[in-house]
Write an enzyme that holds these catalytic residues in place. Structure first.
Site, PDB file in Angstrom:
ATOM      1  N   GLN A 120       0.840  -1.206   0.000  1.00 53.93           N
ATOM      2  CA  GLN A 120       0.000   0.000   0.000  1.00 53.93           C
ATOM      3  C   GLN A 120       0.874   1.255   0.000  1.00 53.93           C
ATOM      4  OE1 GLN A 120      -1.829   0.544   3.777  1.00 53.93           O
ATOM      5  NE2 GLN A 120      -3.418   1.926   3.066  1.00 53.93           N
ATOM      6  N   SER A 123       1.055   6.406   2.586  1.00 50.69           N
ATOM      7  CA  SER A 123       1.704   7.405   3.437  1.00 50.69           C
ATOM      8  C   SER A 123       2.944   8.005   2.786  1.00 50.69           C
ATOM      9  CB  SER A 123       2.130   6.770   4.754  1.00 50.69           C
ATOM     10  OG  SER A 123       1.023   6.192   5.393  1.00 50.69           O
ATOM     11  N   SER A 155       4.844  -1.224   4.298  1.00 52.90           N
ATOM     12  CA  SER A 155       5.045  -2.614   4.688  1.00 52.90           C
ATOM     13  C   SER A 155       5.046  -3.480   3.435  1.00 52.90           C
ATOM     14  CB  SER A 155       3.912  -3.091   5.595  1.00 52.90           C
ATOM     15  OG  SER A 155       3.719  -2.184   6.652  1.00 52.90           O
ATOM     16  N   GLU A 238      -9.681  -1.446   6.112  1.00 53.53           N
ATOM     17  CA  GLU A 238      -8.483  -1.645   6.900  1.00 53.53           C
ATOM     18  C   GLU A 238      -8.862  -1.722   8.379  1.00 53.53           C
ATOM     19  OE1 GLU A 238      -5.632   1.541   6.503  1.00 53.53           O
ATOM     20  OE2 GLU A 238      -4.005   0.229   7.095  1.00 53.53           O
ATOM     21  N   GLU A 371      -5.636   8.312  17.901  1.00 55.23           N
ATOM     22  CA  GLU A 371      -6.263   9.638  17.965  1.00 55.23           C
ATOM     23  C   GLU A 371      -7.231   9.815  16.791  1.00 55.23           C
ATOM     24  OE1 GLU A 371      -2.913   9.130  18.309  1.00 55.23           O
ATOM     25  OE2 GLU A 371      -2.983   9.352  20.483  1.00 55.23           O
TER      26      GLU A 371
HETATM   27  C1  LIG Z   1       4.285  -0.647  11.511  1.00 56.12           C
HETATM   28  C2  LIG Z   1       3.703   0.324  10.548  1.00 56.12           C
HETATM   29  C3  LIG Z   1       3.347  -0.104   9.286  1.00 56.12           C
HETATM   30  C4  LIG Z   1       2.811   0.783   8.358  1.00 56.12           C
HETATM   31  N1  LIG Z   1       2.511   0.336   7.095  1.00 56.12           N
HETATM   32  C5  LIG Z   1       2.072   1.204   6.161  1.00 56.12           C
HETATM   33  C6  LIG Z   1       1.857   0.796   4.794  1.00 56.12           C
HETATM   34  O1  LIG Z   1       2.040  -0.366   4.461  1.00 56.12           O
HETATM   35  N2  LIG Z   1       1.440   1.699   3.886  1.00 56.12           N
HETATM   36  C7  LIG Z   1       1.202   2.987   4.223  1.00 56.12           C
HETATM   37  O2  LIG Z   1       0.803   3.747   3.347  1.00 56.12           O
HETATM   38  N3  LIG Z   1       1.414   3.438   5.490  1.00 56.12           N
HETATM   39  C8  LIG Z   1       1.848   2.580   6.463  1.00 56.12           C
HETATM   40  N4  LIG Z   1       2.083   3.015   7.763  1.00 56.12           N
HETATM   41  C9  LIG Z   1       1.925   4.432   8.032  1.00 56.12           C
HETATM   42  C10 LIG Z   1       0.786   4.815   8.943  1.00 56.12           C
HETATM   43  O3  LIG Z   1      -0.456   4.698   8.311  1.00 56.12           O
HETATM   44  C11 LIG Z   1       1.052   6.249   9.434  1.00 56.12           C
HETATM   45  O4  LIG Z   1       2.232   6.227  10.176  1.00 56.12           O
HETATM   46  C12 LIG Z   1      -0.066   6.807  10.252  1.00 56.12           C
HETATM   47  O5  LIG Z   1      -1.220   7.032   9.487  1.00 56.12           O
HETATM   48  C13 LIG Z   1       0.345   8.112  10.986  1.00 56.12           C
HETATM   49  O6  LIG Z   1       0.888   9.041  10.122  1.00 56.12           O
HETATM   50  P1  LIG Z   1       2.275   9.769  10.462  1.00 56.12           P
HETATM   51  O7  LIG Z   1       3.259   8.709  10.749  1.00 56.12           O
HETATM   52  O8  LIG Z   1       2.563  10.711   9.392  1.00 56.12           O
HETATM   53  O9  LIG Z   1       1.979  10.543  11.822  1.00 56.12           O
HETATM   54  P2  LIG Z   1       1.244  11.944  11.957  1.00 56.12           P
HETATM   55  O10 LIG Z   1      -0.005  11.940  11.163  1.00 56.12           O
HETATM   56  O11 LIG Z   1       2.194  13.048  11.740  1.00 56.12           O
HETATM   57  O12 LIG Z   1       0.843  11.894  13.492  1.00 56.12           O
HETATM   58  C14 LIG Z   1       1.704  12.283  14.567  1.00 56.12           C
HETATM   59  C15 LIG Z   1       0.871  12.351  15.831  1.00 56.12           C
HETATM   60  O13 LIG Z   1      -0.130  13.362  15.684  1.00 56.12           O
HETATM   61  C16 LIG Z   1      -1.410  12.845  15.935  1.00 56.12           C
HETATM   62  N5  LIG Z   1      -2.387  13.510  15.075  1.00 56.12           N
HETATM   63  C17 LIG Z   1      -2.327  13.713  13.736  1.00 56.12           C
HETATM   64  N6  LIG Z   1      -3.447  14.297  13.292  1.00 56.12           N
HETATM   65  C18 LIG Z   1      -4.249  14.454  14.370  1.00 56.12           C
HETATM   66  C19 LIG Z   1      -5.581  14.964  14.564  1.00 56.12           C
HETATM   67  N7  LIG Z   1      -6.319  15.418  13.540  1.00 56.12           N
HETATM   68  N8  LIG Z   1      -6.067  14.937  15.807  1.00 56.12           N
HETATM   69  C20 LIG Z   1      -5.345  14.448  16.851  1.00 56.12           C
HETATM   70  N9  LIG Z   1      -4.113  13.944  16.739  1.00 56.12           N
HETATM   71  C21 LIG Z   1      -3.580  13.936  15.502  1.00 56.12           C
HETATM   72  C22 LIG Z   1      -1.281  11.372  15.582  1.00 56.12           C
HETATM   73  O14 LIG Z   1      -2.297  10.603  16.196  1.00 56.12           O
HETATM   74  C23 LIG Z   1       0.101  11.056  16.086  1.00 56.12           C
HETATM   75  O15 LIG Z   1       0.054  10.787  17.446  1.00 56.12           O
HETATM   76  C24 LIG Z   1       2.622   2.136   8.718  1.00 56.12           C
HETATM   77  C25 LIG Z   1       2.973   2.568   9.996  1.00 56.12           C
HETATM   78  C26 LIG Z   1       3.517   1.684  10.899  1.00 56.12           C
HETATM   79  C27 LIG Z   1       3.879   2.163  12.272  1.00 56.12           C
END
Ligand SMILES: Cc1cc2nc3c(=O)[nH]c(=O)nc-3n(C[C@H](O)[C@H](O)[C@H](O)COP(=O)(O)OP(=O)(O)OC[C@H]3O[C@@H](n4cnc5c(N)ncnc54)[C@H](O)[C@@H]3O)c2cc1C
Lengths: 401, 380
Positions: A120, A123, A155, A238, A371
């Site tokens: 996928q 991100s 992933s 998902e 969140e």
């Molecule tokens: C093990 C693992 C596997 C993954 N696999 C995939 C994959 O295969 N494909 C893919 O596309 N992605 C994948 N991801 C990515 C995952 O979907 C994102 O990490 C996730 O959506 C959070 O985005 P970010 O890391 O940019 O954090 P951010 O969005 O920057 O968030 C940082 C913090 O801010 C908080 N926050 C953000 N917006 C808000 C809001 N509106 N209100 C309150 N709090 C908020 C979040 O909850 C978090 O605590 C994976 C992540 C992990 C850890």
């Protein structure tokens, strides 16, 4: 192959008969798994709610559980499918909903049999929770699209044959409106997959650089500019898969902690006892909630509880694995293996308590952070008003980044 | 598929029962009426109890040949949810749950009919805080067919015509039936305004023994297990009222030019509550089903054990959820939530009292530790 006339009544007994007929001609004990799954797909028993010819029978979705149970009862449980979660759980329903007949015919079967692995590409460094902020550009060039950008946390990208990919095709309109969704061939020129080491020491995920990758327009899913709507379908799927079988009491990680407690009396303290019992209660409540959801699905009345299941389990896993380390005391200071390597899928049980603790930290981030899930429950289930938005009517290119 | 698996959903019949109980309660006992009533001198709403009994509520799990509705404890649990949702001051817990269960488990079917029809109100003379695993009470002595001694904190004794009394005597433990008129019943001031408690004193009161020895002990224990399971259903109802009322308020109350429900600090707390209540519902259904199954076949030891595990689980889990929900309701209503006029405090007081009734969560966790083989520290 037994084929009943189209429109024949499809109830649980009828489906059980179809399973029996398939097992009759393809003995699971002697048939190669992939071959068996291909036959199961052709018989419409892969996902019964899909249309005929595409792995299903057009039956009610609730009956899938009956089919899964029946195969299991007859001794057929496919193995080694951990690497297929994205294909089965997310790509398939999206392709079904938005794919052309050619796309459905091309992708669904090998995806189901496990011949082709999916990942996928959603991100990006600048777009996680706020997926619609993504900036990977796709520019049309005749019958193909030229894609440039960077994806992250992907992933399985290193094993994948195909990816579901969301791109920006129009930066001049507000962010939700200018996206387009594609199937990306991971072996195409310009796709560069680099491992990303995670805090467990290993690399389940990757960063993926896309440099002048050419994607034929025939691999577009949904209309140009409709990428957000298509992505919503993917994300809705998902969530924790609700299996056809009830989970037994102490079915999850709590079993590990309970086992330590029972077999190691020297580790017991009153405080840990109460902490363990609290988590036992929480785990049992979560299990019963999942069981209730399963029962609701089986009678065709899915409840909104599904959106809470993943949220509840991630917190529970984190707390139980934290207690597990404390329970072990000195042994909790150790770790099994920090080697930078590629795991074959996530198998908690096979790893050490330190790994349980660390890996479960990802549970509340992957697939939507806790969140964000709280926002979803508050707005979509409880109907509370949305956040005040500052980004709705601004062209994507003018958003602060 | 194993028959032992418990049905966690609501049947159509159960939903119909819910609807009729709810509409009766909304009509006859809205929060404003409950608030007015708790300030009068008769808290228990006997007229409402008679009407509820008229639709069968007093004798749901009682077999038809004993004058009941021939339904099960699952239906009783649905009624308990609705009564929690309305904090209606009726003697359901004391009479239709605890006293009825004790008599049925003791095999004293003939004494049940009057309670099942609502003609008479019963009470089980144990302190409401007694957990199912407690030792057989010795506060009351039985000698020559007469009881002496005092029991504190008895639920619904104020409205009771009949008392079911565990008492110890020269022949060991026994379960006795006593006319309430033969005891001295003194109401006490309670934290929960909607659930009267009383001190019950016996001074040579004439009593009839309905069970003795191990049978009496078992009947009491099972009655308390049933009580714990059904109390959790009431707690679920309390929590649901608190969440529904607070969500509705958060959508309409504006501050800073927007509904308070659009602030994330508020939203996330309500989302957490919703998740906990969804889980509580599954746990409560499981406890009600397990209790019903055990009642159906009193000889099935495994079913009895499952009923105990599920009741302890339900008390350990749902008590906290109900208290949290009621506390959040007060907080998220702001000043109005702190007033006497707003009904939130009725639910807060009920929730907190319920968390102590029939044993605190902590005691139920300890009981679970014994039941599921997670023994305390210091034992091997
Ligand atoms: C093990 C693992 C596997 C993954 N696999 C995939 C994959 O295969 N494909 C893919 O596309 N992605 C994948 N991801 C990515 C995952 O979907 C994102 O990490 C996730 O959506 C959070 O985005 P970010 O890391 O940019 O954090 P951010 O969005 O920057 O968030 C940082 C913090 O801010 C908080 N926050 C953000 N917006 C808000 C809001 N509106 N209100 C309150 N709090 C908020 C979040 O909850 C978090 O605590 C994976 C992540 C992990 C850890």
């Amino acid at each position: 192959m037994t084929t009943a006339p189209a429109g024949a009544s499809l109830d649980a007994p009828a489906l059980r008969r179809r399973v029996a007929a398939l097992v009759e001609t393809h003995d699971p004990a002697t048939t190669d798994q992939r071959e068996f799954l291909a036959a199961r797909f052709d018989a419409g028993l892969a996902w019964v709610h899909f249309p005929e010819g595409e792995g299903g029978l057009g039956a009610p979705r609730a009956l899938q559980a009956v089919v899964d149970q029946e195969f299991e009862r007859l001794g057929f449980v496919p193995t080694g499918r951990e690497g297929l979660v994205i294909g089965l759980g997310m790509a398939a329903p999206t392709i079904l909903a938005f794919g052309t007949p050619e796309q459905r015919a091309r992708y669904l079967k090998p995806l189901y049999t496990g011949e082709e692995v999916w990942c996928q590409l959603f991100s990006e460094p600048g777009a996680g929770s706020d997926l619609a902020a993504l900036g990977t550009r796709a520019v049309r060039d005749g019958d193909t699209w030229v894609v440039n950008g960077q994806k992250v946390w992907t992933s399985l990208a290193h094993r994948a044959d195909f990816a579901i990919l969301v791109t920006r095709t129009d930066p001049d309109v507000p962010k939700h409106k200018g996206m387009t969704y594609f199937v990306c061939d991971m072996s195409a020129e310009g796709v560069d997959v680099r491992p990303l080491r995670q805090l467990t020491g290993e690399a389940e995920f990757n960063e993926v650089y896309l440099t002048d990758v050419r994607i034929p327009d025939s691999q577009r899913l949904g209309a140009e500019g409709e990428g957000w709507r298509v992505a919503q379908t993917t994300l809705m799927n998902e969530r924790v898969a609700i299996g056809g079988h009830p989970e037994p009491r102490e079915g999850g990680l709590i079993a590990v902690a309970a086992h330590i407690w029972r077999t190691r009396p020297e580790l017991r303290t009153p405080g840990l006892h109460d902490a363990l019992l609290r988590l036992w209660v929480e785990a049992e409540a979560a299990r019963l909630t999942k069981e209730r959801l399963r029962q609701q699905l089986a009678v065709g009345q899915p409840g909104p509880e599904g959106s809470a299941a993943k949220f509840a389990f991630s917190r529970l896993n984190q707390e139980i694995s934290g207690l597990e380390l404390e329970l072990l005391g000195e042994e909790g200071l150790l770790y099994d293996d920090w080697t930078f390597r590629r795991p074959e899928g996530v198998s908690l049980a096979a790893r050490s308590p330190g790994f349980h603790y660390l890996r479960s930290k990802g549970n509340s981030i992957e697939g939507g952070t806790s969140e964000i899930l709280r926002n979803i429950i508050a707005e979509r289930v409880l109907g509370l008003p949305g956040e005040i938005r500052v980004d709705k009517d601004v062209a994507w290119k003018d958003l602060p980044k | 598929m194993s028959e032992k698996r418990l049905d966690l959903l609501y049947t159509e019949v159960e939903q119909e029962l819910r609807a009729s109980v709810r509409s009766l309660l909304e009509d006859k006992s809205p929060p404003s009426a409950v608030l007015a009533r708790v300030e009068g001198d008769q808290v228990t709403d006997t007229a409402l109890w008679k009407e509820l009994a008229g639709i069968g509520v007093a004798g749901l799990p009682v077999p038809e040949e004993l004058g009941g509705a021939g339904a099960s404890l699952r239906e009783s649990a649905v009624v308990a949810e609705e009564l929690g949702r309305s904090v209606a001051p009726v003697p359901f817990l004391g009479s239709a749950v605890l006293a009825t269960a004790a008599l049925l488990e003791a095999g004293a079917g003939d004494d049940v009919a009057a309670l099942a029809s609502g003609e008479a109100v019963g009470a089980l003379a144990v302190p409401l805080a007694t957990p199912p695993g407690a030792a057989f009470p010795e506060a009351v002595r039985a000698e020559d067919g007469a009881l002496s001694g005092t029991v504190t904190g008895v639920v619904d004794a104020v409205a009771a015509d009949v008392l079911v009394v565990p008492a110890a005597g020269p022949e060991g433990p026994g379960l006795y039936v006593v006319e309430a008129a033969a005891a001295r019943v003194t109401p006490v001031v309670t934290l929960d305004l909607t659930r009267p408690l009383a001190e019950v004193a016996f001074d040579g009161s004439a009593a009839r023994r309905v069970a003795s020895g191990a049978a009496a002990q078992e009947a009491l224990r099972r009655a308390l297990v049933t009580g714990a399971a059904l109390l959790s259903a009431e707690q679920l109802g309390v929590a649901e009222w608190a969440l529904d009322t607070t969500v509705a308020y958060a959508k309409t109350r504006h501050q800073f030019g927007r509904p308070i429900g659009s602030f994330q600090a508020v939203k996330h707390r309500l989302a957490d509550l919703w998740v906990a209540i969804s889980q509580a519902r599954a746990v409560v259904r499981s406890a009600a089903s397990a209790a019903a199954t055990a009642r159906q076949d009193p000889g099935d030891a495994e079913a009895a054990r499952e009923a105990e595990v599920n009741a302890a689980l339900a008390q350990a889990f749902v008590s906290g959820v109900a208290v949290k929900a009621a506390e959040e309701a007060v907080q998220l209503h702001g000043g109005i939530g702190f007033t006497w006029e707003h009904p939130a405090h009725l639910f807060l007081k009920r929730a907190k009292s319920d968390s102590i009734a029939l044993g605190t969560a902590d005691r139920h966790r300890l009981a679970l530790g014994r039941l599921v083989d997670l023994p305390a520290a210091g034992s091997d």
